[in-house]
Design an enzyme around this catalytic site. Structure first.
Site, PDB file in Angstrom:
ATOM      1  CG  ASP A   1      -2.098   0.990   1.048  1.00  0.00           C
ATOM      2  OD1 ASP A   1      -2.433   1.331  -0.112  1.00  0.00           O
ATOM      3  OD2 ASP A   1      -2.677   1.411   2.061  1.00  0.00           O
ATOM      4  N   GLY A   2       0.354   2.291  -0.550  1.00  0.00           N
ATOM      5  CA  GLY A   2       1.008   3.583  -0.537  1.00  0.00           C
ATOM      6  C   GLY A   2       0.051   4.611   0.014  1.00  0.00           C
TER       7      GLY A   2
ATOM      8  CD  GLU B   1      -1.354   2.492  -3.486  1.00  0.00           C
ATOM      9  OE1 GLU B   1      -0.939   1.323  -3.320  1.00  0.00           O
ATOM     10  OE2 GLU B   1      -2.313   2.953  -2.844  1.00  0.00           O
TER      11      GLU B   1
ATOM     12  CG  ASP C   1      -5.254  -0.039  -1.523  1.00  0.00           C
ATOM     13  OD1 ASP C   1      -4.260   0.332  -2.171  1.00  0.00           O
ATOM     14  OD2 ASP C   1      -5.551   0.460  -0.414  1.00  0.00           O
TER      15      ASP C   1
ATOM     16  CG  HIS D   1      -8.835   2.710   3.592  1.00  0.00           C
ATOM     17  ND1 HIS D   1      -7.865   2.881   4.558  1.00  0.00           N
ATOM     18  CD2 HIS D   1      -8.368   3.310   2.470  1.00  0.00           C
ATOM     19  CE1 HIS D   1      -6.860   3.576   4.042  1.00  0.00           C
ATOM     20  NE2 HIS D   1      -7.130   3.843   2.785  1.00  0.00           N
TER      21      HIS D   1
ATOM     22  CG  ASP E   1      -3.504   2.922   5.214  1.00  0.00           C
ATOM     23  OD1 ASP E   1      -3.224   3.656   4.238  1.00  0.00           O
ATOM     24  OD2 ASP E   1      -4.133   3.335   6.206  1.00  0.00           O
TER      25      ASP E   1
END
Length: 151
Positions: free
Chosen positions: A9-10, A47, A69, A124, A134
């Site tokens: 994740d970024g 990301e 994501d 999320h 995250d």
């Protein structure tokens, strides 16, 4: 080939702004967490960097299930957009230059080394590893912000 699971994740505070990335690598019962960031970046760069850093951490060619994501990353690879951009001199179908070419070139080299299956998940939404990534990314950029000199 070993089968490794990578979750990435970024995150970015402002876009552009301070950003961070997080990655979790899992092989059997062994896990490794990675994170990093930049003072001034974009969410898409973070990301991509998470994916690149996760794959770069592998010491030998592996089969990888990579979960992210990021529609930007996943769709660009699985729908073949990035290969078209490269073939057209990094120009997109709308005739505008592709962004983040430096990172895409690094990722494409890694994809020649590893056999990667990309999996998109909604961010999320309670996915344990995505939430952990995250938190790693956000913690990294918050630390950058806290330690950056103020004007």
């Amino acid at each position: 080939m070993k089968h490794v699971y990578i979750y990435t994740d970024g995150a970015c505070s402002g876009n552009p702004g301070a950003g961070g990335w997080g990655a979790i690598l899992r092989f059997g019962n062994v896990e490794k967490e990675l994170s990093g960031g930049e003072d001034m970046t974009t969410n898409n760069r973070m990301e991509l960097t998470a994916v690149i850093e996760g794959l770069s951490a592998l010491k030998e060619p592996c089969e990888v299930t990579l979960t992210s994501d990021s529609k930007y990353v996943i769709d660009s690879i699985t729908k073949g957009w990035v290969y078209g951009w490269k073939q057209k001199g990094w120009i997109k179908s709308d005739k505008k230059p592709a962004l983040n070419v430096d990172l895409w070139e690094k990722l494409l080299l890694l994809l020649e080394k590893h056999k990667v299956e990309f999996v998109w998940i909604k961010g999320h939404a309670g996915h344990e590893e995505n939430e952990r990534c995250d938190r790693l990314a956000v913690a990294y950029y918050k630390n950058l912000q806290k330690n950056s000199p103020t004007e």
